[in-house]
Design an enzyme around this catalytic site. Structure first.
Site, PDB file in Angstrom:
ATOM      1  N   PRO A   1     -41.944  -1.354  13.998  1.00 16.84           N
ATOM      2  CA  PRO A   1     -43.301  -1.912  14.099  1.00 16.84           C
ATOM      3  C   PRO A   1     -43.337  -3.074  15.081  1.00 16.84           C
ATOM      4  O   PRO A   1     -42.474  -3.946  15.057  1.00 16.84           O
ATOM      5  CB  PRO A   1     -43.590  -2.374  12.662  1.00 16.84           C
TER       6      PRO A   1
ATOM      7  N   TYR B   1     -43.964 -12.991   6.412  1.00 19.10           N
ATOM      8  CA  TYR B   1     -45.340 -13.171   5.976  1.00 19.10           C
ATOM      9  C   TYR B   1     -45.460 -13.256   4.451  1.00 19.10           C
ATOM     10  O   TYR B   1     -44.559 -13.747   3.796  1.00 19.10           O
ATOM     11  CB  TYR B   1     -46.200 -12.090   6.623  1.00 19.10           C
TER      12      TYR B   1
END
Length: 367
Positions: free
Chosen positions: A23, A178
């Site tokens: 990603p 995150y």
């Protein structure tokens, strides 16, 4: 001996090879979170890999951290992703969306509702973030209530459901840097409820997100990405960091996820522990892996590559024929290039294979 070009079964899908596109945030989506006009072409060009894992995709309005990133929670976003999935599937590839909630790594200026962001605790990361007005300090976000944590878990599950509706083969939970990673870190999580304190409590959010997604779309369609060696964005796991990740991997193993995707920064001891604790598919990403090491980690089942796939739409063909690789240009990683959206996105040249040799376009030999 197993070859990286050999097929592989992941859950209920058959991958054409053991290469994975990692990603990579590109910041080229539309303002409403729908994929940009060239997204299908970009991903379709690179669908020679067995598995494509998309750029981080927000599961909710609160889950947007950066400008021009895509989402997967509205009807428009679902419709927009269909063309991407069709382009990947047309080349025989498969695709998992990476579900990414930035937590405290966000700014109100970058979200559709412009509200204060959410985090495990009200602690600023001490970082800056890009906005339309330039770089700004990331403000202190509001700490999620216990009910807010549980509502966020539901957001992940809903986004996973919408991903499958759009034609995706599955989703990957983004567990690095995150929100999920912030719950793991003692420097970002100082909660006093069941989601803070002990390592078991700090791992609870990640486990509940995985359980909720599995309940919605199935374990065979659910993966997670982790990195015990990541220490950026003000995140600190404390002395018990290795034990925390061993515990988390052990608990996730019980859920039976399709895979775990490890970004490995060199702690071979904990990587070896993961191989023992994890009974399912392991995808290994080694940042900076040189070309000559491609295929050496195949005992890990699958290998993921970022910048090399970004810069080489025909990455598989170049690796298999020995053709030289284009070099990724970091200055065009994010947003539009100087000549529009194609620059640094869909305009990397591919080799044309002719006999045993290859060339770029019709002018010069690639090798």
């Amino acid at each position: 001996m197993t070859d990286i070009h050999s097929p592989f079964t992941l859950g209920k899908i058959r991958l054409q090879n053991r290469f994975v596109m990692a990603p990579m945030t590109r910041a080229r989506a539309n303002a409403d979170g729908t994929p940009g006009i060239l997204a299908a072409e970009y991903y379709g060009q690179r669908a020679g890999v067995g598995l494509t894992i998309t750029e981080g995709t927000q599961p909710s309005e609160d889950g947007q951290g950066y400008l021009m990133t895509p989402g997967i929670y509205t009807d428009g976003q679902v419709a927009g992703w269909r063309a991407v999935n069709e382009a990947i599937h047309a080349r025989g590839g498969h695709v998992f969306y990476q579900l990414m909630h930035p937590g405290r790594m966000s700014h109100p200026d970058n979200t559709p509702h412009h509200r204060q962001g959410v985090a495990p605790s009200a602690i600023a990361p001490g970082e800056q973030i890009y906005t339309l007005d330039g770089m700004k300090d990331i403000p202190i976000h509001r700490a999620l209530t216990t009910e807010g944590v549980q509502s966020t878990v539901k957001d992940y599950a809903y986004a996973a459901k919408r991903a499958i509706e759009s034609g995706a083969d599955g989703v990957e939970i983004h567990g690095i840097a995150y929100l999920i990673h912030q719950f793991l870190a003692i420097s970002a999580n100082q909660r006093a409820d069941q989601y803070g304190g002990s390592l078991e409590n700090r791992a609870r959010f990640a486990i509940e997100v995985a359980q909720a997604i599995v309940a919605e779309i199935g374990a065979d369609r659910t993966g997670i990405r982790l990195s015990p060696g990541f220490a950026g964005f003000g995140l600190d796991h404390g002395d018990e960091g290795p034990d925390l990740f061993r515990y988390l991997v052990t608990e996730l193993n019980k859920i039976g996820l399709a895979y775990i995707h490890i970004v490995h920064y060199g702690d071979d001891d904990i990587l070896h522990d993961f191989r023992k604790l994890w009974g399912h598919v392991l995808i290994l990403n080694r940042p900076g892996r040189p070309r000559e090491d491609i295929g050496k980690d195949i005992a890990s089942d699958l290998e993921s590559f970022g910048a090399m796939v970004l810069a080489n739409p025909d990455f598989i063909e170049r690796v298999s024929t020995g053709a030289p690789l284009n070099t990724a240009d970091h200055s065009v990683y994010f947003g539009q290039g100087p000549d529009g959206r194609a620059s640094g996105y869909t305009d990397f040249p591919a080799c044309l294979m002719v006999g045993r040799r290859s060339r770029v376009g019709s002018r010069r030999w690639c090798d």
